[in-house]
Design an enzyme around this catalytic site. Structure first.
Site, PDB file in Angstrom:
ATOM      1  N   ARG A  58       3.595  -6.912  -1.127  1.00 48.41           N
ATOM      2  CA  ARG A  58       3.078  -8.088  -0.418  1.00 48.41           C
ATOM      3  C   ARG A  58       2.189  -8.960  -1.283  1.00 48.41           C
ATOM      4  O   ARG A  58       2.009 -10.140  -0.994  1.00 48.41           O
ATOM      5  CB  ARG A  58       2.393  -7.663   0.872  1.00 48.41           C
ATOM      6  CG  ARG A  58       3.433  -7.194   1.906  1.00 48.41           C
ATOM      7  CD  ARG A  58       2.818  -6.601   3.105  1.00 48.41           C
ATOM      8  NE  ARG A  58       2.231  -5.318   2.734  1.00 48.41           N
ATOM      9  CZ  ARG A  58       1.612  -4.509   3.561  1.00 48.41           C
ATOM     10  NH1 ARG A  58       1.492  -4.824   4.823  1.00 48.41           N
ATOM     11  NH2 ARG A  58       1.102  -3.372   3.143  1.00 48.41           N
ATOM     12  N   GLU A  95      -4.258   8.537   0.897  1.00 49.76           N
ATOM     13  CA  GLU A  95      -4.784   9.431   1.922  1.00 49.76           C
ATOM     14  C   GLU A  95      -4.409  10.884   1.640  1.00 49.76           C
ATOM     15  O   GLU A  95      -5.197  11.798   1.836  1.00 49.76           O
ATOM     16  CB  GLU A  95      -4.261   9.001   3.289  1.00 49.76           C
ATOM     17  CG  GLU A  95      -4.939   9.717   4.428  1.00 49.76           C
ATOM     18  CD  GLU A  95      -4.530   9.180   5.774  1.00 49.76           C
ATOM     19  OE1 GLU A  95      -4.912   9.794   6.772  1.00 49.76           O
ATOM     20  OE2 GLU A  95      -3.829   8.149   5.837  1.00 49.76           O
TER      21      GLU A  95
END
Length: 170
Positions: A58, A95
């Protein structure tokens, strides 16, 4: 223009409790997309940028049209193993593990003024990795620009001394 009107918020994606900010609804509206790029360009033009670098994928959607609007170079920052020529890499925490971003060794010359551009500033981990890559090549990061900033995640703390521009804050 109220850009937030063009952002779709998706509850519980990608996991429960997350309110995902989806820019695809802004991108599909040509007038809003152009206005968002023009608004960022207006805010960063005084930084005298030589190069805009954007992380996959993006960051390409924001960085490439912004580079075009400003008449400067665009450098893609890709995931490790995706670039076809000699590259440098930097690791960042996910994560559940680690990943790497890469940039061609000749993407930025020492002393060039670089703007990092991406769709969203969250925790700042990806952008901090981009800063590392630019620094390895001797570039000077003079700013970072985002369509959206999630202020409650304090991503700015990973970019001390960097001028940060955002269109929308949540």
């Amino acid at each position: 223009m109220n850009f937030k009107e063009h952002i779709r918020v998706i509850e519980d994606f990608p996991q429960p409790g997350i309110r995902f900010k989806d820019i695809t609804t802004l991108l599909k509206n040509g007038e809003a997309y152009r206005a968002s790029i023009d608004a960022i360009a207006e805010q960063v033009k005084s930084l005298n940028i030589d190069v805009i670098a954007g992380p996959e994928a993006r960051g390409f959607v924001v960085g490439a049209p912004l580079a075009y609007a400003l008449g400067v170079a665009f450098v893609p920052i890709r995931k490790s193993g995706k670039l076809p020529w000699e590259s440098i890499e930097a690791s960042y925490e996910l994560e559940y593990g680690k990943d790497k971003l890469a940039m061609h060794k000749d993407a930025i010359s020492p002393g060039q003024r670089v703007l990092i551009a991406d769709d969203l500033l969250a925790t700042g981990g990806t952008i901090a990795t981009c800063l590392d890559l630019v620094g390895q090549l001797g570039g000077e990061v003079v700013g970072a620009a985002f369509m959206i900033e999630l202020t409650y995640l304090n991503g700015r703390s990973k970019m001390p001394g960097v001028d940060i521009i955002t269109l929308m804050q949540y």
